[in-house]
Structures are given as C-alpha cells and as structure tokens.
Scaffold this active site. Structure first.
Site, PDB file in Angstrom:
ATOM      1  N   GLU A  49     141.030  29.005  18.071  1.00 30.67           N
ATOM      2  CA  GLU A  49     139.925  28.062  17.923  1.00 30.67           C
ATOM      3  C   GLU A  49     139.197  28.023  19.252  1.00 30.67           C
ATOM      4  O   GLU A  49     139.804  27.804  20.295  1.00 30.67           O
ATOM      5  CB  GLU A  49     140.442  26.653  17.611  1.00 30.67           C
ATOM      6  CG  GLU A  49     141.038  26.513  16.223  1.00 30.67           C
ATOM      7  CD  GLU A  49     141.591  25.105  15.978  1.00 30.67           C
ATOM      8  OE1 GLU A  49     142.222  24.919  14.938  1.00 30.67           O
ATOM      9  OE2 GLU A  49     141.403  24.221  16.841  1.00 30.67           O
ATOM     10  N   ASP A  60     137.269  13.485  20.864  1.00 26.54           N
ATOM     11  CA  ASP A  60     138.170  14.115  21.815  1.00 26.54           C
ATOM     12  C   ASP A  60     138.612  13.169  22.918  1.00 26.54           C
ATOM     13  O   ASP A  60     137.850  12.322  23.374  1.00 26.54           O
ATOM     14  CB  ASP A  60     137.499  15.350  22.436  1.00 26.54           C
ATOM     15  CG  ASP A  60     137.473  16.505  21.459  1.00 26.54           C
ATOM     16  OD1 ASP A  60     138.563  16.947  21.056  1.00 26.54           O
ATOM     17  OD2 ASP A  60     136.372  16.947  21.091  1.00 26.54           O
ATOM     18  N   TYR A 175     143.323  21.831   8.241  1.00 28.94           N
ATOM     19  CA  TYR A 175     143.768  21.317   9.532  1.00 28.94           C
ATOM     20  C   TYR A 175     144.164  19.864   9.307  1.00 28.94           C
ATOM     21  O   TYR A 175     143.316  19.044   8.977  1.00 28.94           O
ATOM     22  CB  TYR A 175     142.601  21.409  10.520  1.00 28.94           C
ATOM     23  CG  TYR A 175     142.909  21.075  11.970  1.00 28.94           C
ATOM     24  CD1 TYR A 175     143.723  20.015  12.337  1.00 28.94           C
ATOM     25  CD2 TYR A 175     142.328  21.836  12.997  1.00 28.94           C
ATOM     26  CE1 TYR A 175     143.981  19.721  13.663  1.00 28.94           C
ATOM     27  CE2 TYR A 175     142.576  21.543  14.336  1.00 28.94           C
ATOM     28  CZ  TYR A 175     143.399  20.475  14.658  1.00 28.94           C
ATOM     29  OH  TYR A 175     143.630  20.176  15.985  1.00 28.94           O
TER      30      TYR A 175
END
Lengths: 269, 403
Positions: A49, A60, A175
């Site tokens: 990735e 994040d 994911y």
C-alpha cells in the site's frame, strides 16, 4: 486474474497470510522512498500500500500525519507518486500495489485522468479513506470499470445491516480496520479480531486483511493465523521518522519488513 | 417556481456540493445522527424545549435595531442590525449549540467534542455542556489559542478541557481534523458538535436549521417595524453559519438581494486570504464537497484572516451551491477594510463588533451610500468584539510604528 487475486490465491495455496505494508510515497523524499518501495518485495512484502500524501489526513494518527508532511515538504505530489509506481514496475511485475489516501488530490487531478494514469503506471487497486459506498459514483464505479480494484475499509462500527452495502462493489480484498480510531493507535483484542473475521466471512469470499495497531512480528503472526492479510503501516513509518539519514531509513524499513514477513510466514507452521 | 429552500437531497447534496465524505467508522454514526435529527424535528416536545432555552437561556429574540447613526453616516440605505451579539456568550454560535446539545441528550451521549477557531463556538459549546452537565473537550489550534486567550480562559472556567492542536498552522481546519480523529476513536460515548454549516450531512442542514431562527425573527421584526421585507441582507462568511441562518428564510423572496462577505485577508491577489468562493475551487474536505483553498495538487492551503472566526479554507456546501446558481452574491473584504469598519461601528453606534461581523459592516459602508434612502438593508451583527481586543490593540500599535 488481477495481480491481487493472483497473489492471494498463491498465498492460499501456500497456507499463509499476506504481509501488507504501508508507506507514504515521497517519505522522507522521492529517492529514499523509491529505494524503500523497490526493496519491499525482496524484504517479504506480499502486497504494497502506497500512501498518496495529503495535508489533512483526518483518519491518521501522528506517525502517518508526519509522514505526509515530510513527503509534501520534500515536493511529493500525485504526479510524482504515479511516476514512482512506474519506476517500481520496471523491475517488478508480480507484487500488487495499491494506492491509499484521501479523495481531494484525486478530485483535483481529475478522476478520469487519474484512473487512466494509475492503470497505465501499474497500480492495481485503490483505497480512498473518505469515499464510503454512498459516493461510489465519484471514483469506485469508474475505477472498477477501468480494471482497478477498489478496496473497502470495514470497521467495528459497520454493522451487519450495513456490511452488504460496504462490500458491494469491493474487490481485491477487504480491509478490516480492527479498532475504532486513527492509524497507529491502540490494537484490538484477538477475540475481537476473531469474531470480526468470522462475521466478515459470512458476508464475503474476498480475502480479509486486518490492520491498525499491528507493530511487531509476534503480533503480526498472531493475526496471520486468523486472517488472509496483515497490514502494518505506522511501525514501518516510525523507522523513517527515527532514522538519522536516508540509508538508515531505507535499512530500518526493510529490516522491520523482513522481521514481520518472517513472523507472518511462520505463523501457521 | 422551484424553491431554493428544499435542499439538501436524500444524499445530503446541494446540487453537486455537500455529501458524506468521511471514513467508514463514522458513517454509521452520521446516519444515526441524521435519523435522530429527523425524528427530533417532528417532535413537538423537542420544539418546545428548544424554544424555552432560546428564550430564557439564550435571550431570544435578539433585537432588530435601526442603526440611525450608521445610516446617517452612509447617507443612503436604511441600515438595520440584527443584534446576535446580544445573545448569551456574545455571538450567534449558541443558537446551534443549544439545538445540538438537546439532540445529544436525546441520543444519550455523555461526552461533547467541538472544534473552535475564534473560540466563540468553543465557549458556546462549553456553556451548553456545563448547563447540561456533560463532559466537554474543545480542540483549538495553537495559533488561535495565542490570539484568543480570553476565550480559552472562558472555556476553562466553564469546565471544558481545551486541547491545543499543533498540526498544520494551528488554526480551525487543524482543530477540525483533530476533532474528527477524536470522534473516530470515541464513537460510542461522543457527540461531535460542529459549529458551522459544513461537515458531512446532516450537519450543514442541521446547523442551518438551528441558525435559521435569525432569519425567521428578522422577517417578523422588519414586517412589524417597516411593514415590508428588506431589500438586501448582508452577513460575513467563514464556514457560513450566521449568514445561512439569516439568508435561508429569505432565499425564495427573489427581490431580496443577498450578499455574503468572505474574508480577503491581505487581498485575494496576495494568496493570503480566506475567501473560498472568490479564491478557491471545488474539492472535498471535512466530509463535504465544496469550494476550497487548495494548490494544483489538491493540497489544502492555509487560510488567512485577521478574524480567527473566518480563518477557514472551506465554506459550507449550501453556500457553494447558492454561489454556483447565482442566488447569493459573494464578495470579499480585506483585513484593513474590516478594521476600519470596526472602528466606525464603535464610534458611531457604541457597539464593539466582532472582527468577523466587521467584514459585513465594511461591505455595508461600500454599498449603503450608493443606495436610495428607502432601501432597507439588514446586517447580521453576528458577534461582539470583546474577544478581539488583543488583536485590535496589536494592529493599532503596529500601525503607529509604521506611521
């Protein structure tokens, strides 16, 4: 078959999980980042990735926020990230590469132009954090029509009623974000991951990769016994943040990648 | 005639603006919030409770005041000020906070988080959290903390925890990122009380609805005082909540000219401004598609304005749409023009306006003199300027040095 399908099928044959590694393109700058990227397959990364830097990475944690800032300060942009994939692909045809990031830089680049250039440069799939299935028309639909996989994030808050909507249109792999939180924060309990994988398997045949909070070879091995893929990002990026020079950054990431790969490969023996 | 007031559609879109561009972790929460808000809207008990707190706690209705001296000074249009600065906590922000905290309580949430720029939304949030006994965490950029210390202290007095955000330039957009990171981490306990008409659906519509009390009252008040609707409306715009609150009830009155005033900072040509519509292009940030300040690579550019409350590189999606279709005219005012209007308002009316509201006043000083005396102009005086003393003092001493 797409590169992602082929890779996950091969690994299934070998009865082991994939090590999925995340680094940010251009962190700490283009040349060192390319050296890391090119070294990852030999260091045991099964799927890559590659983060597309963005000024405002809202999902994040600190480690990846700082990686984004380092990359942007080094002059990285979306065109350079695509160029990096082209250079990576010159010597490497089997390791799937997925671009991951936020929608705005793609929106600005132009969706059609981005899809065409991503495909041409050797990108296999996309993960776009702020594009839920409610916005499939924005990118997911045209990307899949062009042969790019669109990998969905599923989370602890995605309940059974919503899962089909999220999985519909997913391809490549799924994911699973194992904790409600930002990247690099806490880790889920094994029990939670076990139940989550079982729940996802009831809804999909796609390979399931688990991410968020996985930092060590031991932890990666434990997850590799439960899922089809183990995603590690922030721990690798910390190697770049803590390095005193480029060589240390490259070596640090590849060394940890090799250790994680050993953990994942030995997990089901 | 099609209405300008029917948006957003089921997907939270105003034309091609708005939407729900957030991480999957937040999607179920946003859907739950939208459903809960729809229920509350239809519940007479909710309306009753909201009306009670608007009247007895916020102090509504706020007066619609004929600004006689401003009018004389301009020598043109008849100027009315909608006195939102007289609300409890000194700005329009509390209108939305009261609405959302009642919703949070219905949903059983125990912890309130919010982002703040100038600190007015942070203070209003801390205020309602204290009133309802809920834990309160406010994210505020370090740059804003430096220039709005009085508001930081107010939030602390009210029992809130103020978390400094160092990321980026330490202003409103960075605070919003950090609040979203908190929300994604504390999904079960936490209610995110967004302070403006931006963010993922349902926030732009919900915040607008809670702020629309401004325009609804203005309608009744001007009809009572003048026997007719106004000819023009003026309000400043950062995210755009005070403007949307004033404008929305008038959008279908086609004869009314509606003017939104963005912050031009040092001037749009300098690149140091906060004018997303006049100096930005469409993009996706903080859950919605709207006009953004961004570079060629889609990286967000930091906004600049002397007024912390306008210092945001985006704008509410409904404004983006109204701009796109041309229903509202969006103009801009520089730091210097706003400061000049600030001083004039102090001296002429004995009202110290917030620097945000001074942008709207500066636009009035440009337009009103050219308009006939029978032209009725309503300006939203969205907040009071007490919080801006430090900024204005600093600016005046800099000017003296250069003089």
């Amino acid at each position: 078959m797409s590169r992602l399908q082929t890779r996950f099928a091969e690994l299934k044959q070998q009865n082991r999980a994939a090590l999925v590694t995340f680094v940010t393109a251009g962190d700490p700058h283009y040349a060192a980042s390319l050296a890391i990227l090119k070294g990852l397959p030999a260091a045991g990364a099964d799927v890559i990735e590659l983060g597309m830097p963005f000024t405002d990475p809202m999902a994040d944690g600190q480690a990846i926020q700082l990686a984004n800032i380092r990359a942007l300060d080094g002059g990285q942009n979306l065109a350079k990230t695509l160029q990096m994939v082209r250079e990576f692909r010159q010597g490497e045809q089997s390791t799937p590469l997925v671009l991951m990031g936020y929608f705005n830089p793609i929106h600005k680049y132009g969706v059609a132009r981005f899809i065409a250039e991503a495909k041409e440069s050797g990108v296999d799939g996309l993960i776009v954090v702020d594009l839920p299935p409610e916005h499939n028309v924005d990118l997911c639909d045209p990307a899949q029509a062009a042969g790019l996989d669109f990998i969905r994030l599923t989370t602890p808050t995605t309940d059974d009623a919503r899962l089909p909507k999220v999985l519909n249109g997913s391809s490549g792999f799924v994911y699973y974000v194992s904790v409600a939180g930002v990247t690099g924060a806490g880790a889920a309990t094994l029990e939670h991951v076990e139940q989550a994988v079982a729940r996802l398997r009831r809804h999909t045949d796609l390979p399931i990769s688990i991410g968020f909070g996985i930092r060590t070879p031991e932890h990666a091995a434990t997850i590799a016994r439960l899922a089809d893929g183990v995603v590690v990002g922030s721990a690798l990026i910390d190697q770049i943040a803590n390095a005193e020079n480029d060589q240390q950054a490259v070596d640090g990431v590849l060394q940890l990648c090799a250790e994680l790969a050993a953990g994942v490969r030995g997990a089901r023996l | 005639m099609t209405s300008y007031r029917s948006g957003p559609d089921a997907n939270g879109l105003f034309g091609s603006f708005g939407g729900q561009y957030v991480a999957e972790t937040l999607m179920p929460l946003i859907h739950e919030l939208a459903a809960e808000y729809e229920k509350a809207k239809l519940d007479p008990e909710f309306a009753k409770e909201l009306a009670y707190f608007q009247r007895d706690y916020v102090g509504r209705p706020s007066p619609l005041y004929f600004a006689e001296r401003l009018t004389e000074f301009c020598g043109g249009a008849k100027i009315y000020l909608k006195r939102e600065e007289l609300n409890h906590t000194g700005a329009h922000k509390i209108n939305n906070c009261i609405g959302q905290i009642l919703l949070a309580r219905r949903m059983g949430k125990k912890r309130i988080i919010a982002e703040t720029g100038a600190g007015m939304h942070g203070v209003a949030t801390a205020t309602v959290a204290a009133r309802f006994g809920l834990e309160c965490v406010i994210y505020m950029g370090t740059t804003d903390i430096d220039r709005q210390q009085a508001n930081v202290f107010r939030m602390k007095l009210l029992g809130a925890t103020v978390i400094p955000v160092v990321a980026g330039t330490g202003t409103l957009k960075d605070a919003m990122n950090e609040a979203l990171r908190d929300w994604v981490t504390n999904v079960d306990s936490t209610f995110y009380l967004i302070g403006t008409v931006a963010g993922p659906h349902p926030y732009p519509a919900m915040v607008r609805d809670f702020q629309a009390v401004i325009g609804k009252e203005t309608r009744e008040q001007i009809l009572a005082q003048e026997g007719r609707l106004p000819d023009s409306l003026v309000a400043c715009i950062g995210g755009g909540s005070n403007a949307m609150g004033l404008f929305h009830p008038f959008l279908d009155d086609q004869d009314i000219q509606i003017i939104g005033v963005e912050a031009a900072g040092h001037g749009i040509a300098t690149g140091k401004h906060a004018a997303s519509l006049n100096g930005g292009v469409p993009g996706v940030l903080h859950g919605n598609r709207t006009f953004l300040l961004q570079d060629d690579d889609g990286q967000i550019i930091d906004a600049h304005s002397i007024s912390a409350g306008l210092d945001y590189p985006g704008i509410g999606p409904e404004h983006a749409w109204l701009h796109d279709i041309g229903r509202v005219e969006y103009t801009s005012i520089t730091d210097d023009e706003a400061l000049d209007a600030f001083h004039k308002c102090c001296r002429l009316e004995g009202i110290i306006p917030a620097l945000e509201s001074a942008h709207a006043l500066a636009e009035v000083f440009k337009r009103a003199p050219k308009l006939p005396k029978e032209h009725l102009m309503v300006v939203n005086l969205s907040g009071r300027g007490d919080k801006d003393m430090q900024t204005v003092m600093h600016h005046m001493s800099e000017q003296e040095k250069h003089a």
